[in-house]
Design an enzyme around this catalytic site. Structure first.
Site, PDB file in Angstrom:
ATOM      1  N   ASP A 133      12.735  -1.401  -2.933  1.00 32.63           N
ATOM      2  CA  ASP A 133      13.111  -0.327  -2.007  1.00 32.63           C
ATOM      3  C   ASP A 133      14.431   0.321  -2.411  1.00 32.63           C
ATOM      4  O   ASP A 133      15.281   0.613  -1.581  1.00 32.63           O
ATOM      5  CB  ASP A 133      13.188  -0.852  -0.572  1.00 32.63           C
ATOM      6  CG  ASP A 133      13.120   0.258   0.474  1.00 32.63           C
ATOM      7  OD1 ASP A 133      12.667   1.368   0.140  1.00 32.63           O
ATOM      8  OD2 ASP A 133      13.529   0.011   1.624  1.00 32.63           O
ATOM      9  N   ASP A 172       5.379  -0.451  -2.109  1.00 27.98           N
ATOM     10  CA  ASP A 172       6.398   0.580  -2.369  1.00 27.98           C
ATOM     11  C   ASP A 172       6.749   0.737  -3.836  1.00 27.98           C
ATOM     12  O   ASP A 172       7.372   1.714  -4.215  1.00 27.98           O
ATOM     13  CB  ASP A 172       7.729   0.333  -1.641  1.00 27.98           C
ATOM     14  CG  ASP A 172       7.589   0.121  -0.165  1.00 27.98           C
ATOM     15  OD1 ASP A 172       6.600   0.597   0.395  1.00 27.98           O
ATOM     16  OD2 ASP A 172       8.473  -0.512   0.424  1.00 27.98           O
ATOM     17  N   ASP A 313      10.463  -1.088  10.837  1.00 25.95           N
ATOM     18  CA  ASP A 313      10.617  -0.399   9.559  1.00 25.95           C
ATOM     19  C   ASP A 313      12.081  -0.350   9.127  1.00 25.95           C
ATOM     20  O   ASP A 313      12.377  -0.066   7.971  1.00 25.95           O
ATOM     21  CB  ASP A 313      10.099   1.041   9.659  1.00 25.95           C
ATOM     22  CG  ASP A 313       8.607   1.102   9.907  1.00 25.95           C
ATOM     23  OD1 ASP A 313       7.876   0.275   9.340  1.00 25.95           O
ATOM     24  OD2 ASP A 313       8.167   1.987  10.669  1.00 25.95           O
TER      25      ASP A 313
END
Length: 339
Positions: A133, A172, A313
């Site tokens: 991320d 991701d 999130d």
């Protein structure tokens, strides 16, 4: 995990088996508990193959965050609804570099528990890539070095061994590219290709999937090239819509577009955990979203809860004080009601 991706195993009725896959090659269960046939276009794998053929349905983990919260708060007025609509459903267990001190022991115990529960099929997420991320930052972290990650993911795969499993490799990772240098992208692809090879070599009864992001994040042609570079040919396929809110039809079309670009009939998984109301334009704990329908499509296009509904999130949206990955009963309540 941050869901900007603008970033899928189940709501409504329980999915105790993979929709009797042998009898119903492609089917779905709606919120009222009605099972019906669905399209199986482009199926790459028959229902009687792989881990689905040697298990009796998806594993429901009684120790995931929502279930643990319900058990600890029996008197809370939200507990019954969360128990009925979320914690009683099969969904993925996320493993990170900090979730378990001994990844081999943890993965071995988890897959062994699923097997002992009546030959159930566990769904696991490997989420420990260095620079994880990197662009979104809400779930930043991961292994500190290339060697550390290679050891971790190799141990992960070996711990599954011959047991059946579904593994989602690094959500991701192929969407989170915008802030990376060319060298960082190459390192990421090299590590993803290594992970794909480890599951192919060490976990023969596992269907592993690389990350395919979502249509609001990365064009299908671009994603197909990234998947090729990351070794998708070595695994069962790719995921779309992980921790995102894109409706199932939109996510499936995106997956089919990627598959056409790849020129193969590789399998894919759609995360339907929070896409019941579709995408509302926001990515991080947005209001007005809803858990997705309890469903499973043909084995080449599984619909699963990968994100755990109720897990934040990040410190944003309607849960500004709840860190990424932390269960929040209010988030869960909103997802149940669609408010």
């Amino acid at each position: 995990m941050r869901s900007r991706r603008s970033i899928m195993i189940i709501a409504g009725a329980a999915l105790s088996t993979v929709c009797a896959l042998a009898a119903c090659g492609g089917c779905t269960t709606d919120a009222a508990g009605t099972t019906r046939a669905v399209s199986t276009k482009g199926a790459a794998t028959s229902a009687g193959s792989g881990p689905l053929a040697i298990t009796t349905g998806l594993f429901t983990d009684p120790k995931l965050p929502a279930a643990s919260w319900v058990a600890a708060h029996p008197g809370d007025p939200r507990a019954a609804a969360i128990g009925a609509s979320i914690s009683s459903r099969p969904m993925a267990r996320w493993f990170t570099g900090t979730s378990d001190s001994d990844i081999g022991k943890a993965v071995g115990k988890y897959t062994g528990t699923a097997q002992a529960a009546g030959d159930k099929l566990p769904v696991l997420v490997a989420y420990n890539l260095p620079g994880r991320d990197a662009c979104g930052r809400e779930s930043a972290g991961g292994a500190r070095t290339v060697l550390e990650y290679q050891t971790w993911i190799s141990t992960f795969a070996a711990a599954i061994g011959t047991r059946p499993a579904i593994v989602i490799i690094e959500p991701d990772s192929l969407g989170d590219f915008s802030c990376l240098s060319a060298g960082q992208k190459q390192t990421r692809n090299t590590l993803l290709a290594f992970a794909a090879r480890m599951f192919a070599e060490k976990a023969p009864n596992t269907w592993a999937y690389l990350d395919g992001a979502n249509p609001r994040w990365t064009p299908a042609g671009t994603m197909a090239k990234r998947l090729e570079d990351a070794g998708v040919a070595r695994v069962h396929g790719f995921t779309v819509n992980v921790a995102n809110y894109v409706d199932t039809a939109g996510a499936q079309q995106y997956a089919e577009d990627i598959r056409k670009k790849l020129g193969t009939t590789t399998g894919y998984v759609i995360d339907t955990s929070r896409n019941g109301n579709g995408h509302g334009g926001e990515w991080c704990n947005p209001p007005g979203r809803r858990i997705g329908a309890a469903s499973t499509a043909d084995p080449a296009a599984l619909q699963l809860w990968i994100k755990n509904p109720g897990n934040s999130d990040g410190t944003c949206g309607i849960a500004p004080a709840t860190p990424a990955g932390t269960f929040d009963p209010e988030l869960a309540r909103h997802l149940i009601t669609g408010a």
